[in-house]
Structure formats: C-alpha cells, structure tokens
Design an enzyme around this catalytic site. Sequence first.
Site, PDB file in Angstrom:
ATOM      1  N   GLY A  15      -2.342  -4.378  11.208  1.00 50.15           N
ATOM      2  CA  GLY A  15      -3.680  -3.846  10.546  1.00 50.15           C
ATOM      3  C   GLY A  15      -4.121  -2.874  11.719  1.00 50.15           C
ATOM      4  CD  GLU A  20       5.212  -0.874  12.997  1.00 45.59           C
ATOM      5  OE1 GLU A  20       3.961  -0.580  13.435  1.00 45.59           O
ATOM      6  OE2 GLU A  20       6.183  -0.750  14.036  1.00 45.59           O
ATOM      7  CB  CYS A  23      -1.934   0.578   8.421  1.00 45.88           C
ATOM      8  SG  CYS A  23      -0.782   1.578   8.469  1.00 45.88           S
ATOM      9  N   GLY A  47       0.476  -4.898  16.230  1.00 46.19           N
ATOM     10  CA  GLY A  47       1.709  -5.193  15.866  1.00 46.19           C
ATOM     11  C   GLY A  47       2.473  -4.872  17.510  1.00 46.19           C
ATOM     12  CD  GLU A  78       7.489   0.895   9.970  1.00 45.74           C
ATOM     13  OE1 GLU A  78       7.854  -0.008   9.244  1.00 45.74           O
ATOM     14  OE2 GLU A  78       6.848   1.823  10.050  1.00 45.74           O
ATOM     15  CE  LYS A 104      -6.799  -2.450  21.795  1.00 44.57           C
ATOM     16  NZ  LYS A 104      -7.919  -2.033  21.881  1.00 44.57           N
ATOM     17  N   PRO A 161      10.020  -7.257  -1.138  1.00 46.48           N
ATOM     18  CG  PRO A 161      10.306  -6.021  -3.002  1.00 46.48           C
ATOM     19  CD  PRO A 161      10.668  -7.262  -2.137  1.00 46.48           C
ATOM     20  N   GLY A 180      -0.611  -7.726   7.082  1.00 48.44           N
ATOM     21  CA  GLY A 180      -2.019  -7.967   7.684  1.00 48.44           C
ATOM     22  C   GLY A 180      -1.513  -8.664   9.031  1.00 48.44           C
ATOM     23  CG  ASN A 183      -0.249   0.073   2.463  1.00 44.40           C
ATOM     24  OD1 ASN A 183       0.513  -0.634   2.792  1.00 44.40           O
ATOM     25  ND2 ASN A 183      -0.744   0.681   3.404  1.00 44.40           N
TER      26      ASN A 183
END
Length: 498
Positions: free
Chosen positions: A252, A250, A284, A458, A462, A455, A176, A229, A152
């Site tokens: 959803g 990292e 996200c 993740g 970052e 939760k 990727p 996800g 995304n």
Amino acid sequence: MPDTLPLRIDGKDVPAADGATFAVHNPATGDHLFDVAHANAADVDAAVTAAKTAFEDRRWQGMRARDRARVLNRAAAELDHRIDEFARLETLQIGRPLREMRAQLSRLPEWLEYFGAVAHSAEGTVPDFGEGYLNVVHRVPLGVAGLITPWNHPLLITMKKLSAGLAAGNSLVIKPSELGPAVPVALAGLLEEAGVPAGVINVVTGLGPTTGRFLSEHPGLARLDITGGTETGRVVAGNAGRSLIPVTAELGGKAPVIVFDDTEIEQAVAGAMFASFIATGQTCVQGARLLVQRTVYERFVHRFVERTRSLRLGDPLAARTQVGPLVSRAQRDKTAAAVDRAREQGATVLCGGRVPEGAVFDRGWFYEPTVVAGVTPDHELWYDEVFGPVTVVVPFDDEADATAKANDCPFGLAASVWTADAGRALRVTDRLDIGIIWVNDHHRIDPSSPWGGTKDSGIGSENGLDAYRAYTRAKSVIINSSGRPFDWYATAEDLRYS
Ligand code: NAD
C-alpha cells in the site's frame, strides 16, 4: 470470451477440479459479466507441478536468451494489436475509464521488449578467486515463481512481474485478482502463441483466502511476487517465509504531493489532480496527501476544489468520462466510511464526500472526487490508505516541515515534489524516506526504472535490472586450473585454507 473463464494449466484450458466458479460483475452497472473457474488446492498443485516439470525439462530456461527475447518481442507485437480489445475488457471489469485504460495498456509491450533485451545482454561474472583458479558465476533462473496480482492495474502489474520472470527463464503460476482476471488469462494464451512453451505460464483464478493462500503456502515455489494490500502482503510473506521462499511485495501507499510556493499554481493544481484522481484514486501511488506551502495554500486549495468539482463522472466506456466508479461495493463503502469518520473526527469536506445522484449512477459503485481539509496526525485519514478518490490538503511552512509531514506515515511508496528550484528538489528528495519520487510530475513509470517502497509499502522492487536479478540466483563454479597435484592429508606442512 467463454461463459466461464477457465484455468490455464500445462497449456490447456481446464475447469476447476471440483467445478467451482465465481462471478465477475461490471462495477459501473452491476451487470453480471462472466463466471470464472475457482481453483482449489488440487488445481494450484497441478499448476505448480506443470510449471516445475516445464522448468526441470528446460523447455524454456534451456533456450538461448536471445531466442527467449525473440519470443517476447513477438508477443509484444501481438499485444500491440490487441490493446483496444484488452483495454475494453479491463474497463468492463474494473470500471476504469477507457481513455485511461488505453493509455496504460499501450505501454505494456515495452515491458516484454525491455526484459527480453536485459536477458539477451545479461552476463555472469568472473571474480578474482586467485592464482590457479577460475571462478565463473552464472546467473540462473530460480524455478517456479508464484505471482499474485491486484485488480487496480490487472494487466500492467501482471506484466511487470511476468516479463522479468519469464525473460530470466523461470516458469510461472499466476493468481490474478478475482475482480479482474480475464486479461491475465488472455495474456498467457497470447504468450504461448508467440512461442512460450506450454506449461511455462499457468494461471489459477480464484479468491485470495482460498486460491491465493494455497499458492502462497505451496512449498514447490522458488519465489513469490505479490502486489496487494499491506495486510495481505504480511500474510503471504509469512506463508512463503515458512518454506524459506524469497518474496517481493509491492504493497500500500499514501503518497504525499509536496507543492512549494515557487511552482506555477495552475501547473501544480493540474499535477495534483493527475496524482489524486486517475483510476478514481485507486492506485498505490495516488496523491492522497497534498502538502501545500502556507503562502499559496488558500490559492491552491480554491483552484484545486474548483477543478475537482468540474471532473466528469460517468460511464467508463464513454469517451468524455474522466472518473469512473470504484471497483466494488466494498471499495465504495470503505471510501465513504473513511470520509464519514474524518468528518466525525472534525475534518472539513471541501467538495465531494457523497455518492453522486442521477440515473447513470444508480447501479454502479460511484463516489464523488473528494477533498478534505483540517486533517491532523490524530485522524485516521492522515495515515490510512483509502484507495478511492479522496485526498487531504495540509499546509506546511518550510522544507523541514514539508519533509517531516511527508515522512510521518507508515507507508513509503511514492511522492512528488513540485518546485522550480532544483537545489530545493534535491534537498527534499534526499530527506524523504520514500522509494519512488517524481519532481514536477507524478505516476510516470518505465520498465527500466525501479518501482518499490519502504516501510509498510513492501519489500524489493519491480522493473529495472534489480527486478530481473531478483528472478535469478548466482551459481558459482570454481575450477582448479593449476594442474598441481593435491593431497590434503599427505602433507606435513602447515596448512593454509584459502
Ligand atoms: P488485495 O490485498 O485485496 O489483493 C491482492 C491479491 O492478493 C489478489 O489477487 C487477492 O486475491 C490476493 N489475496 C488476498 N488475500 C490473500 C491471502 N490471504 N492469501 C493470498 N492471496 C491473497 O489488494 P487489492 O484490493 O487487489 O489491491 C489494492 C491494494 O494493492 C492497495 O493496498 C494498493 O496500494 C496495493 N497496490 C500496490 C501497488 C504497488 O506497486 N506497491 C500497486 C497496485 C496496488
């Protein structure tokens, strides 16, 4: 652009060992764009081995931090020149409107500059070990980091991970997304031209259940950093956990946008639209739950629906397009299914909720921006991440009701709070179990600002100093500087072990 995008291993463009490829299509037209090498287990192993060799012979980690920073700054300047080229390539692959892609990519050189500066200014520590000892604690790079990234924001997310990992002196193997692999591959070449030695950045393109799995199971990694996800995150973290490899994940989100009645309505509506529909809702931190104070609910919803109906869908390369297609048929079908299910469960679709009609939409994966009311905690749409241009509107009564509804979610990635009352903003942000919270804004990001959720969103974050630190470990050197002779077994005195 070659007809078949190669793997990048040890500074060389190579095909997959078995010659396998997969295709990338334009989601706005369905046109075939190019084929991509599909890395198998042997290719992943070759990439990890090349990265490990590059790490162990210290060709990058052994450079002074200021020299690594200089290389990253050179790469930032070159990237700046190539924003238009990369933005177009991203739009062709993922369908995000070019105007948005340009805006996003124009920020990316900042990540290289920021983490270069962090590396240059990073220092170790000297704890108070006690009289006669000097304890020097260095922060050293970890080794080979595996980066698994989504489609995304193909370049932004690669950049977030890569800039921290590289600046700290690690070697990388990047996997990727299969839907947007071209720009991360080009970025590796750009960084090598700027002076990152061959073998330090390796790119293995391929699918998740094959190439991604091989990378996440590889015992040669020192760290795994994934964005994707939540279910993918669980699988990947489990794989890495078996080899005791630390993970940043990292995952959803289902961000609430909390609008209090003291907010100017037009500004709140504009903010909520920005939250809900950029990238066709495929972020996200998308504003997927608009929680609006009951006193202004009707006014807000009326205006929000009116403005949502006026959004211009179409060819993402056209300058006037505001909303592009979804990235794939699967994503479009998932979005449509989520809205259909909400209807079946008794919710009301206020606008959108269908595939648009017209020649420009015939071949792509378009879906109208959609607003749904009447969604309750009994509905899947309350909890599930759709990852499309769909948002729900829900009234609330007061601060306590707003925070309870916002926290009633398996995800805890992001939220925004819209209010003119600073005290209220502080009280509400304090009570949200959420990692990133904007007040009177949404989506804003900076390389210095931690990005990560609670939760099911993740582990770890970052950006910022924490992300840099997570790409290093402490190496503690304890020096006996007392000069006193020492023989543990030759003394009759009571021993003191300290
Ligand atoms: P995805 O989970 O399908 O794929 C992400 C990456 O993981 C891809 O490279 C994919 O090939 C790989 N992968 C898939 N299955 C794998 C497996 N079994 N083993 C190893 N690798 C595997 O996600 P996506 O559709 O590309 O991205 C959308 C998701 O990413 C959404 O849930 C979104 O919320 C999340 N996301 C989170 C953030 C964040 O910062 N928290 C940012 C962007 C996207």
